[in-house]
Design a protein around this motif. Structure first.
Motif, short mmCIF file in Angstrom:
data_model
loop_
_atom_site.label_atom_id
_atom_site.label_comp_id
_atom_site.label_asym_id
_atom_site.label_seq_id
_atom_site.Cartn_x
_atom_site.Cartn_y
_atom_site.Cartn_z
N ALA A 127 -34.13 70.00 13.55
CA ALA A 127 -33.42 70.95 12.71
C ALA A 127 -32.41 70.21 11.84
O ALA A 127 -31.21 70.43 11.94
N GLU A 128 -32.90 69.28 11.05
CA GLU A 128 -32.02 68.52 10.17
C GLU A 128 -32.78 68.18 8.90
O GLU A 128 -33.84 67.57 8.98
N PHE B 264 -32.46 66.93 4.59
CA PHE B 264 -31.68 66.39 3.49
C PHE B 264 -32.47 66.59 2.20
O PHE B 264 -33.70 66.63 2.23
N LYS C 109 -31.53 58.56 9.53
CA LYS C 109 -31.20 59.42 8.39
C LYS C 109 -31.44 58.64 7.11
O LYS C 109 -30.63 58.66 6.19
N GLU D 196 -27.79 60.47 3.55
CA GLU D 196 -26.48 61.13 3.56
C GLU D 196 -25.70 60.82 2.30
O GLU D 196 -25.06 61.68 1.72
N PHE E 38 -25.34 68.51 17.83
CA PHE E 38 -26.03 67.22 17.82
C PHE E 38 -27.27 67.22 16.95
O PHE E 38 -28.06 66.30 16.97
N ALA E 39 -27.47 68.26 16.18
CA ALA E 39 -28.69 68.27 15.39
C ALA E 39 -28.41 68.35 13.89
O ALA E 39 -28.77 67.45 13.14
N ASP E 40 -27.78 69.40 13.45
CA ASP E 40 -27.74 69.70 12.02
C ASP E 40 -26.61 68.98 11.29
O ASP E 40 -25.64 68.59 11.90
N GLY E 41 -26.76 68.90 9.97
CA GLY E 41 -25.62 68.56 9.15
C GLY E 41 -25.65 67.18 8.53
O GLY E 41 -26.52 66.36 8.79
N ASP E 42 -24.65 66.94 7.69
CA ASP E 42 -24.61 65.72 6.90
C ASP E 42 -23.60 64.73 7.46
O ASP E 42 -22.94 64.97 8.45
N ASP E 43 -23.48 63.64 6.82
CA ASP E 43 -22.48 62.57 7.05
C ASP E 43 -22.13 62.36 8.52
O ASP E 43 -20.98 62.42 8.91
N ARG E 44 -23.12 62.12 9.32
CA ARG E 44 -22.87 61.85 10.73
C ARG E 44 -23.46 60.51 11.13
O ARG E 44 -24.38 60.02 10.49
N GLU E 45 -22.93 59.97 12.21
CA GLU E 45 -23.46 58.72 12.73
C GLU E 45 -23.78 58.88 14.21
O GLU E 45 -23.15 59.67 14.90
#
Lengths: 110, 813
Positions: free
Chosen positions: A35-36, A38, A59, A73, B333-340
């Motif tokens: 569920a990710e 870009f 990513k 990102e 722990f799954a979705d979204g931007d700008d993560r490491e």
């Protein structure tokens, strides 16, 4: 922002990508995790390779033509290569993929 | 004056609220408790131990008869509430009315039943209460019983594990790609699945249920999946989720959305009616875990006593034990931007930890196997601690701040003593370690005493690691070339470990071999995908997302992003019909360039990606299939015309070429494979610069291998001279299979032969007839999966090659 529904998350294979056609050109939608997602330009700034045909890992995506690697990102080229691809706001809601219409040059009727 | 309180539903949340109420003010209310189940409050979380036979119902009762009596609660168990008259403030039960000053709804939730055809058959149940648990326990009493569980979430897995413990043959069917996808990421899901499999539970992910099949008596017989698979079962348990039970609240016109709407004080749209538990909706959220429900219970007690209290829905962490496996997840722990990510894997202990960072804050954590530090990470998530200073060692938890990195020898150290290290000579780890301890302290000595690493040499890296692990600092590791930054292991090490540890998925490789990244990179993924499909053709499913663009699209990408399409021409033969079809396709799809290739076929260059399925379909109609001009696999078999036409020809070289191509096509190999078959030593098919070249002579066939005509130009070396066509085919097939099984990904045949030596290859495929036969058999097993036309399959799904959406079509204004 004006969110436009462009498809279901399962329309894109895990660690794969599909393109959408927009007024600013082809935009690739990458699915990096269950569920990710870009969104970024489909066009590699090096020799124009279609990034949606590259291998998606972590990513990042690797261009299929000459193995440039881009962070999804930030849009920045990784390692020794220098370059940048445009990224666009995209999000998931109830497994539907929504992209910001304003960012891809799509004015809404309302 | 004592007020009257009526509570509907004797669940865990309402039970806890009553405890708080009686603790704070025992005489404030006269309480009447309705419950539809004919019993009081018991710990539903403990139903799984009851199912598994570890506990009895009596042990999981929270409030017994004495507790209700001591607190003066009037129990109306087994009685349904028919209605509430809000105007008169009375609850109407089946056995009469009860007046209230305050009313608390704790009606809980209903299990969601997927309306599949057949869901109303006998033997199809949810997993919710004691009755369901007993049904499942009873199944175990009949030997040989089978059960299917739909749903790979917590509840479904507990049901599966419980039934398996009772001796039932259980299959879990899950629609998503990995188990417990809401709590776990792929890697942790893989470990969980592995642990369940070890307990004998079958797990099918990405499986869509189609219908439930019944027998004549109206009892469930099997579950049928989308792909037609039937899973026979005597009991089918649906554990796909819960829905708030809002029927009563709706009937009396309380404000209801997904759940009964409550404010921060847990009061519904009627100021005298409160609600809590799984039936409520607070700020858009509904609830399934017990921690927030207990917080709600506190607030309900205070609100009933007229005290100030506010319910806040906190960040929830989940610490679970599923069938003996420790799991922990918290945050996002799954979705979204700008993560490491920070990932830690310890294959030896089956441990996986992943932290998700945003800036210098931890926002999520997933742990499997060792969850001891879960609370510590959870606190950092909750407090949004700046972790910049301890980032380097963060993943090791609070006990360890500073020091060494993960042990690169962990994977080989974890191998059992009977794990085969050297496949050629059948030498196990135990034998090698014993030899090292007995004084064989370098590679040469190990080779001399055990024969390990003495033949093809691909296990050399592992033997060296065993030396290092056994001797410690006394052994200096030679530097081996690792595959990429994701691992310290070399290609050869990984190949051998995939075989000896029976790793059959990419997740397994990443976890068991301690990959340093989440899911590899463009360098290692195609290699691992190849090794897995070559070693486990029946068990492993090819992953298109781990393939380079050409192999994924079954066409060759050109510099402008268009593709080239090359249909197969068996042995270089074609027909007027095929040529007509190619001409028609070239015209129909405006192919700008048509070229004859060096491999005796025709290349259509400049086809747009979205046209690929269409052109494939058209070519298929004329019997043309993919030429695999894009693959690390069999490319072409180039032939001369042979004795049918040529005055010098000694054998039917064209016929042999066609036979070989029909046998070998579709197979994946470490790098491309090209064959040439010449009908006489004049060698018109240029066979002696191919991966396999066969030159026909009067007395038979000279099979030579390891030629090259690319960056390097190299003549083939003679592998064998054989008398019959059948033998020529067998030797060729065995050679290709041994290359498939042993070579490093992207090593052409000639490079690999140079590494292992032609003598070794000869011994394996020429001299050892039994081994030759075994190689041919294994090749054929693999071909049962891969000898088919990928174009025909992809032409069925043209949508996958088209844009997902087109935002340029509609008028902008």
């Amino acid at each position: 922002m004006s969110w436009i529904d462009i498809g279901h998350i399962e329309d894109i294979p895990l660690r794969g990508a599909r393109i959408i056609k927009t007024p600013v050109g082809c935009v690739a939608i990458f699915r990096t995790d269950e569920a990710e997602v870009f969104a970024a330009s489909d066009t590699c700034p090096h020799k124009g390779g279609p990034l949606s045909d590259g291998i998606v890992h972590g990513k990042s995506v690797t261009c299929p033509l000459h193995n440039w690697v881009f962070s999804l990102e930030t849009g920045e080229a990784q390692g020794a290569d220098e370059g940048q691809i445009a990224t666009y706001p995209v999000r998931l809601e109830n497994q539907r993929i929504l992209i910001d219409g304003d960012a891809v040059g799509k004015r809404t009727a309302a | 004056m004592t007020q009257k309180l009526v509570v509907i539903g004797a669940g865990m949340a309402s039970g806890r609220a009553l405890e708080h109420l009686f603790d704070a003010s025992p005489d404030a209310y006269d309480v009447t408790l309705f419950n539809a189940e004919p019993r009081g409050n018991y710990n539903r979380l403990m139903l799984s131990p009851v199912l598994a036979g570890d506990k009895t119902y009596e042990e999981i009762v929270t409030h017994d008869d004495a507790w209700y009596a001591d607190n003066g609660v009037t129990c109306r168990f087994g009685e349904k509430v028919i209605n509430i008259d809000r105007a008169r403030k009375v609850v109407i039960g089946e056995n009469g009315e009860v007046p209230y000053d305050k009313l608390v709804l704790g009606t809980g939730s209903n299990p969601f039943m997927i309306p599949l055809p057949g869901h109303d058959l006998k033997g199809v149940i949810p997993y919710r209460d004691l009755e369901d648990t007993e049904t499942m326990m009873n199944l175990g009493k009949t030997p040989g019983s089978k059960a299917v569980v739909i749903g790979g979430g917590l509840l479904g897995l507990e049901a599966a594990a419980g039934m398996a413990a009772q001796g039932v043959d259980v299959t879990v069917v899950h629609i998503m790609g990995h188990l417990m996808e809401r709590q776990l990421d792929e890697a942790a899901g893989y470990l969980l699945r592995k642990s369940l499999s070890e307990k004998g539970i079958k797990v099918l992910c990405k499986a869509n249920s189609k219908q439930i099949l019944g027998d004549e008596a109206g009892h469930v017989r099997a579950l049928q999946l989308d792909d037609g698979t039937e899973l026979p079962c005597d009991l089918l348990v649906m554990a796909v989720g819960i829905r708030p039970n809002t029927a009563l609240a709706k009937a009396v016109d309380l404000e209801v959305n997904r759940g009964v709407i409550v404010n921060d004080q847990m009061v519904t749209s009627d100021p005298d009616i409160l609600a809590l538990g799984e039936c409520v909706e607070h700020n858009g959220a509904i609830f399934g875990l017990v921690a927030p429900l207990y917080d709600q219970a506190k607030v309900v007690a205070k609100t009933l006593l007229g005290q100030d209290a506010t319910f806040v829905n906190k960040e929830v962490s989940t610490k679970l034990k599923v069938t003996g496996c420790d799991l922990f997840s918290a945050g996002d722990f799954a979705d979204g931007d700008d993560r490491e990510d920070i990932v830690f894997r310890d294959p030896a202990r089956g441990v996986y930890k992943r932290l998700i960072l945003k800036g210098n804050r931890i926002i999520g954590a997933v742990m499997y196997g060792d969850t001891g530090d879960g609370a510590w990470f959870y606190n950092h998530i909750k407090d949004a601690t700046d972790v910049a200073d301890m980032r380097e060692t963060l993943i090791f938890g609070p006990a360890f701040q500073g020091g060494a990195s993960a042990d690169p020898l962990a994977a080989v150290a974890a191998l059992p003593d009977d794990a085969e290290i050297c496949g050629c000579n059948g030498v196990c780890k135990g034998t090698i370690v014993t030899a090292i301890q007995g004084g064989a302290t370098d590679l040469g000595a190990v080779r001399a005493t055990t024969k390990a690493s003495n033949s093809c040499g691909t296990c050399t890296g592992l033997v060296e690691q065993l030396l290092a692990a056994t001797l410690g600092d006394d052994f200096v590791m030679p530097t081996a070339q690792c595959i990429c930054g994701c691992t310290d292991l070399s290609h050869e090490d990984v190949r051998r470990l995939i075989k000896s540890q029976e790793l059959k998925s990419q997740e397994a490789v990443w976890q068991e071999l301690g990959w340093k990244t989440r899911n590899g990179c463009h360098v290692c993924r195609p290699a691992i995908n190849y090794y897995l499909l070559a070693d486990w053709p029946l068990e492993y499913q090819d992953d298109p997302q781990s393939r380079f663009v050409n192999e994924r699209n079954h066409a060759n990408i050109q510099k402008d992003g268009t593709f080239s399409v090359v249909p197969r021409m068996w042995g270089g033969l074609t027909t007027p019909d095929e040529l007509r079809a190619i001409a028609d396709a070239a015209e129909k799809y405006n192919v700008p360039t048509v070229k004859v290739t060096g491999g005796q076929r025709i290349d259509l260059l400049g086809v747009k990606k979205e046209d690929l399925p269409g052109i494939w379909y058209d070519l298929n109609q004329a019997g043309l299939v993919s030429g695999h001009a894009y693959s690390k696999g069999l490319r072409t078999v180039k032939t001369c015309v042979g004795k049918d036409h040529c005055r010098f020809g000694t054998q039917d070289s064209t016929g042999l070429g066609v036979k070989l191509e029909k046998l070998l096509w579709g197979s994946w190999t470490p790098h491309k494979v090209k064959l040439g078959i010449s009908g006489c030593p004049r060698n018109c098919a240029e066979a002696t610069c191919k991966d396999v070249g066969i030159v026909c002579v009067d007395s038979g066939y000279e099979v030579s291998v390891a030629g090259a005509a690319g960056m390097d130009v190299k003549e083939t070396e003679l592998l064998a001279k054989v008398a019959t066509e059948a033998e020529a085919i067998e030797v060729t097939t065995a050679f290709i299979q041994i290359y498939r099984e042993n070579a490093k990904y992207l090593d052409r045949g000639y490079k690999w032969v140079a590494k292992v030596g032609l003598d070794w290859v000869k011994q394996q495929v020429v001299d050892d007839l039994e081994n030759r036969k075994a190689l041919v058999d294994r090749f054929e097993i693999s071909q049962s999966i891969y000898r088919k036309d990928p174009w025909a399959e992809h032409a069925k799904e043209p949508a996958k090659y088209a844009p997902l959406a087109n935002l340029t079509l509609e008028a902008a204004e």
